[in-house]
Motif scaffolding. Structure first.
Motif, short mmCIF file in Angstrom:
data_model
loop_
_atom_site.label_atom_id
_atom_site.label_comp_id
_atom_site.label_asym_id
_atom_site.label_seq_id
_atom_site.Cartn_x
_atom_site.Cartn_y
_atom_site.Cartn_z
N TRP A 198 -11.18 -1.00 9.29
CA TRP A 198 -11.48 -1.05 7.86
C TRP A 198 -12.97 -1.06 7.59
CZ3 TRP A 198 -14.21 -4.99 5.68
CH2 TRP A 198 -14.11 -6.28 6.21
N SER A 208 -5.27 -3.88 -0.76
CA SER A 208 -5.56 -4.22 0.62
C SER A 208 -6.08 -3.06 1.45
CB SER A 208 -4.31 -4.79 1.29
OG SER A 208 -3.29 -3.82 1.34
N LYS A 261 -2.24 -0.30 8.30
CA LYS A 261 -1.75 -1.61 8.69
C LYS A 261 -1.95 -2.58 7.54
CE LYS A 261 -2.74 -3.64 12.47
NZ LYS A 261 -1.35 -4.10 12.73
N LYS A 262 -1.21 -3.67 7.58
CA LYS A 262 -1.47 -4.73 6.63
C LYS A 262 -2.88 -5.24 6.89
CE LYS A 262 3.30 -6.24 6.02
NZ LYS A 262 4.29 -7.33 6.23
N ALA A 263 -3.43 -5.91 5.91
CA ALA A 263 -4.81 -6.35 6.00
C ALA A 263 -5.09 -7.04 7.33
CB ALA A 263 -5.13 -7.30 4.85
N VAL A 322 0.85 -1.20 0.00
CA VAL A 322 0.00 0.00 0.00
C VAL A 322 0.89 1.25 0.00
CG1 VAL A 322 -1.72 1.32 1.26
CG2 VAL A 322 -1.87 -1.17 1.22
N GLY A 338 -3.27 0.16 -3.94
CA GLY A 338 -3.11 -1.20 -3.45
C GLY A 338 -4.45 -1.79 -3.06
N SER A 373 -7.77 -2.72 5.51
CA SER A 373 -6.71 -2.27 6.40
C SER A 373 -7.24 -1.22 7.36
CB SER A 373 -5.56 -1.65 5.60
OG SER A 373 -4.98 -2.56 4.71
N TYR A 403 1.81 0.05 12.68
CA TYR A 403 1.47 0.39 11.31
C TYR A 403 2.61 0.02 10.36
CZ TYR A 403 -2.73 2.71 12.89
OH TYR A 403 -3.97 2.96 13.44
N ASP A 404 2.22 -0.46 9.18
CA ASP A 404 3.19 -0.99 8.23
C ASP A 404 3.53 -0.02 7.11
OD1 ASP A 404 1.12 -3.58 8.90
OD2 ASP A 404 3.27 -3.82 9.31
N TYR A 405 2.58 0.85 6.76
CA TYR A 405 2.77 1.75 5.62
C TYR A 405 2.53 3.19 6.08
CZ TYR A 405 1.88 -2.75 3.40
OH TYR A 405 1.91 -4.08 3.06
#
Length: 127
Positions: A52, A27, A98-100, A1, A25, A31, A114-116
């Motif tokens: 989400w 996902s 965050k990832k899904a 993402v 992205g 997310s 958080y990932d992105y």
């Protein structure tokens, strides 16, 4: 993402701004996402987060009642409506995802989770 924040600017105290964060992205719609901010010389802090499904929302105490987080999964976009802005709201605002997540109601205010991250948009509130 990949995330792209926009909508920042200069506003007088008491004014409003609406930030947007466009995501790419597949996902994004599953997310949980959030907004954080970092003032000059300060640590990054949590502002708001939304699951989400949109059913769970959390705000920092400092913005509760003034800011509203929302999302449009069809448009892969999240928003932060900021009203009654104060000089202490001045900061770079960053969106994060965050990832899904497995749970449609999952949410967190922990920035480490958080990932992105987007690149941030500057908000300056003059007194």
């Amino acid at each position: 993402v990949q995330l792209q924040a926009s909508g920042g600017g200069l506003v007088q105290a008491g004014g409003s701004l609406r930030l947007s964060c466009a995501a790419s992205g597949r996902s994004f719609s599953t997310s949980s996402v959030g907004w954080f901010r970092q003032g000059r010389g300060k640590e990054r802090e949590f502002v708001a987060a939304i699951s989400w499904s949109g059913s769970t929302i959390r705000y920092a105490d400092s913005v509760k009642g003034r800011f509203t987080i929302s999302r449009d999964n069809a448009e892969n976009t999240m928003y932060l409506q900021m009203n009654i802005l104060k000089p202490e709201d001045t900061a770079v605002y960053l969106c994060a995802a965050k990832k899904a997540a497995l749970s449609p109601n999952a949410i967190t205010s922990d920035q480490a989770a958080y990932d992105y991250w987007g690149q941030g948009t500057q908000v300056t509130v003059s007194s």
